[in-house]
Design a protein around this motif. Structure first.
Motif, PDB file in Angstrom:
ATOM      1  N   UNK A 174      13.468  12.724 -10.002  1.00  0.00           N
ATOM      2  CA  UNK A 174      14.500  11.657  -9.624  1.00  0.00           C
ATOM      3  C   UNK A 174      15.002  11.027  -8.074  1.00  0.00           C
ATOM      4  N   UNK A 175      14.354  12.669  -7.525  1.00  0.00           N
ATOM      5  CA  UNK A 175      14.825  11.731  -6.428  1.00  0.00           C
ATOM      6  C   UNK A 175      13.301  10.886  -5.649  1.00  0.00           C
ATOM      7  N   UNK A 176      13.105  11.541  -6.161  1.00  0.00           N
ATOM      8  CA  UNK A 176      11.554  10.551  -5.558  1.00  0.00           C
ATOM      9  C   UNK A 176      11.757   9.469  -6.258  1.00  0.00           C
ATOM     10  N   UNK A 177      11.771   9.152  -7.288  1.00  0.00           N
ATOM     11  CA  UNK A 177      11.705   8.042  -8.158  1.00  0.00           C
ATOM     12  C   UNK A 177      13.198   6.785  -7.235  1.00  0.00           C
ATOM     13  N   UNK A 178      13.968   7.199  -6.864  1.00  0.00           N
ATOM     14  CA  UNK A 178      15.823   7.034  -6.171  1.00  0.00           C
ATOM     15  C   UNK A 178      14.603   6.339  -4.287  1.00  0.00           C
ATOM     16  N   UNK A 179      14.300   7.180  -3.921  1.00  0.00           N
ATOM     17  CA  UNK A 179      13.307   6.852  -2.356  1.00  0.00           C
ATOM     18  C   UNK A 179      12.670   5.282  -2.705  1.00  0.00           C
ATOM     19  N   UNK A 180      11.883   6.010  -4.090  1.00  0.00           N
ATOM     20  CA  UNK A 180      10.408   4.928  -4.050  1.00  0.00           C
ATOM     21  C   UNK A 180      11.522   3.168  -4.114  1.00  0.00           C
ATOM     22  N   UNK A 181      12.500   3.618  -4.788  1.00  0.00           N
ATOM     23  CA  UNK A 181      12.685   2.697  -5.713  1.00  0.00           C
ATOM     24  C   UNK A 181      13.686   1.516  -5.125  1.00  0.00           C
ATOM     25  N   UNK A 182      14.337   2.707  -3.403  1.00  0.00           N
ATOM     26  CA  UNK A 182      15.099   2.019  -2.333  1.00  0.00           C
ATOM     27  C   UNK A 182      13.773   1.789  -1.483  1.00  0.00           C
ATOM     28  N   UNK A 183      12.683   2.303  -0.999  1.00  0.00           N
ATOM     29  CA  UNK A 183      11.860   2.015  -0.232  1.00  0.00           C
ATOM     30  C   UNK A 183      11.493  -0.107  -0.360  1.00  0.00           C
ATOM     31  N   UNK A 184      11.037   0.036  -1.609  1.00  0.00           N
ATOM     32  CA  UNK A 184      10.627  -1.828  -2.485  1.00  0.00           C
ATOM     33  C   UNK A 184      11.764  -2.244  -1.771  1.00  0.00           C
ATOM     34  N   UNK A 185      13.251  -1.879  -2.619  1.00  0.00           N
ATOM     35  CA  UNK A 185      14.125  -3.074  -1.994  1.00  0.00           C
ATOM     36  C   UNK A 185      14.607  -2.787  -0.211  1.00  0.00           C
ATOM     37  N   UNK A 210       0.603  -1.032  -0.633  1.00  0.00           N
ATOM     38  CA  UNK A 210       0.156  -0.077  -0.234  1.00  0.00           C
ATOM     39  C   UNK A 210       1.019   1.288  -0.414  1.00  0.00           C
ATOM     40  N   UNK A 211       2.003   1.327   0.701  1.00  0.00           N
ATOM     41  CA  UNK A 211       3.325   2.219   1.009  1.00  0.00           C
ATOM     42  C   UNK A 211       3.530   2.518  -0.655  1.00  0.00           C
ATOM     43  N   UNK A 212       3.707   1.470  -1.148  1.00  0.00           N
ATOM     44  CA  UNK A 212       4.584   1.742  -2.685  1.00  0.00           C
ATOM     45  C   UNK A 212       3.855   1.858  -3.457  1.00  0.00           C
ATOM     46  N   UNK A 213       2.546   1.781  -3.648  1.00  0.00           N
ATOM     47  CA  UNK A 213       1.691   2.152  -4.270  1.00  0.00           C
ATOM     48  C   UNK A 213       0.981   3.638  -3.697  1.00  0.00           C
ATOM     49  N   UNK A 214       0.742   4.260  -2.952  1.00  0.00           N
ATOM     50  CA  UNK A 214       1.152   5.599  -2.303  1.00  0.00           C
ATOM     51  C   UNK A 214       2.114   6.177  -3.137  1.00  0.00           C
ATOM     52  N   UNK A 215       3.417   6.054  -3.566  1.00  0.00           N
ATOM     53  CA  UNK A 215       4.539   6.826  -3.358  1.00  0.00           C
ATOM     54  C   UNK A 215       3.989   7.425  -5.158  1.00  0.00           C
ATOM     55  N   UNK A 216       4.121   5.486  -5.470  1.00  0.00           N
ATOM     56  CA  UNK A 216       3.965   5.277  -6.888  1.00  0.00           C
ATOM     57  C   UNK A 216       3.300   6.065  -7.259  1.00  0.00           C
ATOM     58  N   UNK A 222       2.181   9.169  -6.555  1.00  0.00           N
ATOM     59  CA  UNK A 222       2.205  10.373  -5.767  1.00  0.00           C
ATOM     60  C   UNK A 222       3.663  10.714  -7.239  1.00  0.00           C
ATOM     61  N   UNK A 223       4.151   9.977  -7.562  1.00  0.00           N
ATOM     62  CA  UNK A 223       5.911  10.113  -8.175  1.00  0.00           C
ATOM     63  C   UNK A 223       4.180  10.207  -9.662  1.00  0.00           C
ATOM     64  N   UNK A 224       3.497   9.394 -10.224  1.00  0.00           N
ATOM     65  CA  UNK A 224       3.200   9.798 -11.953  1.00  0.00           C
ATOM     66  C   UNK A 224       2.487  11.182 -11.618  1.00  0.00           C
ATOM     67  N   UNK A 225       1.675  11.689 -10.417  1.00  0.00           N
ATOM     68  CA  UNK A 225       0.752  12.796 -10.985  1.00  0.00           C
ATOM     69  C   UNK A 225       2.057  13.663 -10.834  1.00  0.00           C
ATOM     70  N   UNK A 226       3.228  13.570 -10.605  1.00  0.00           N
ATOM     71  CA  UNK A 226       4.047  15.050 -10.346  1.00  0.00           C
ATOM     72  C   UNK A 226       4.700  14.781 -12.124  1.00  0.00           C
TER      73      UNK A 226
END
Length: 205
Positions: A124-135, A88-94, A96-100
């Motif tokens: 770029x920072x948001x995308x990297x944080x999302x990838x780090x969160x998934x890992x 759910x958190x990963x979907x929310x972050x994704x 938010x990223x898509x919207x921005x």
């Protein structure tokens, strides 16, 4: 007379030689061991016991035994809940990223170079944080799974040792994922039911 004396002397020498040979043979007979002395009695011969080379092994499904345990459903439910929270958190972050990112695509032509560069850095920072969160979520899930199932695996290991010793098994095979496509049932024992019985405290289901 002289001839008779020589004859008697020769006769005495032959007789003496025969006596010496007889005495020599007698001494050898008294010293030489008999056959009974050389060969030990049959009752003293120890036969080496024959050791059977035939091994008996057991086989079962590890996953089936694990799922059979009452504690399994509790651990599985907790892990599913944790996995859902991460998802759910990963979907929310994704989202938010898509919207921005969509807003950036619509506005980038009208943005000043400095603002454009700032927006790109934010994305770029948001995308990297999302990838780090998934890992990190994957790592935490694996850790939680290991910790959750550790007591169950330990319990199952003790049951396997008990059944293996009681059945006189040389080893136990796990048949999951078609790891053992052929088993000779004349030397292999299906211990699935024995394992389940022990997991229920010795009472058959």
């Amino acid at each position: 007379m002289k001839f008779l004396s020589i004859f008697l002397s020769l006769f005495a020498s032959v007789a003496w030689a025969q006596e010496v040979d007889t005495l020599h043979v007698a001494v050898q007979d008294s010293v030489a061991p008999t056959l009974e002395e050389v060969t030990p009695p049959s009752e003293n011969v120890q036969n080496t016991p024959e050791v059977s080379s035939e091994l008996v092994f057991g086989y079962f499904s590890y996953d089936e035994a694990l799922r059979f345990m009452p504690e399994y459903s509790i651990v599985k439910t907790n892990l599913d809940n944790l996995s859902k929270q991460f998802k759910d958190e990963a979907d929310r972050s994704e989202a938010e990223f898509n919207k921005k990112y969509e807003a950036f695509l619509d506005e980038q032509r009208d943005l000043a170079p400095s603002i454009l560069k700032k927006r790109q850095a934010e994305l770029q920072d948001m995308m990297e944080r999302n990838i780090a969160f998934k890992e990190e979520a994957q790592r935490l899930m694996a850790e939680a799974e290991n910790e959750g199932f550790a007591p169950l695996r330990s319990k199952l290991s003790m049951v396997l040792n008990k059944v293996g010793k009681e059945q006189g098994l040389a080893f136990i095979l796990n048949t999951d994922q078609n790891a053992v496509p052929y088993i000779n049932e004349s030397v292999g024992v299906d211990i699935n039911m024995l394992i389940k019985k022990e997991l229920q405290g010795g009472r058959r289901r």
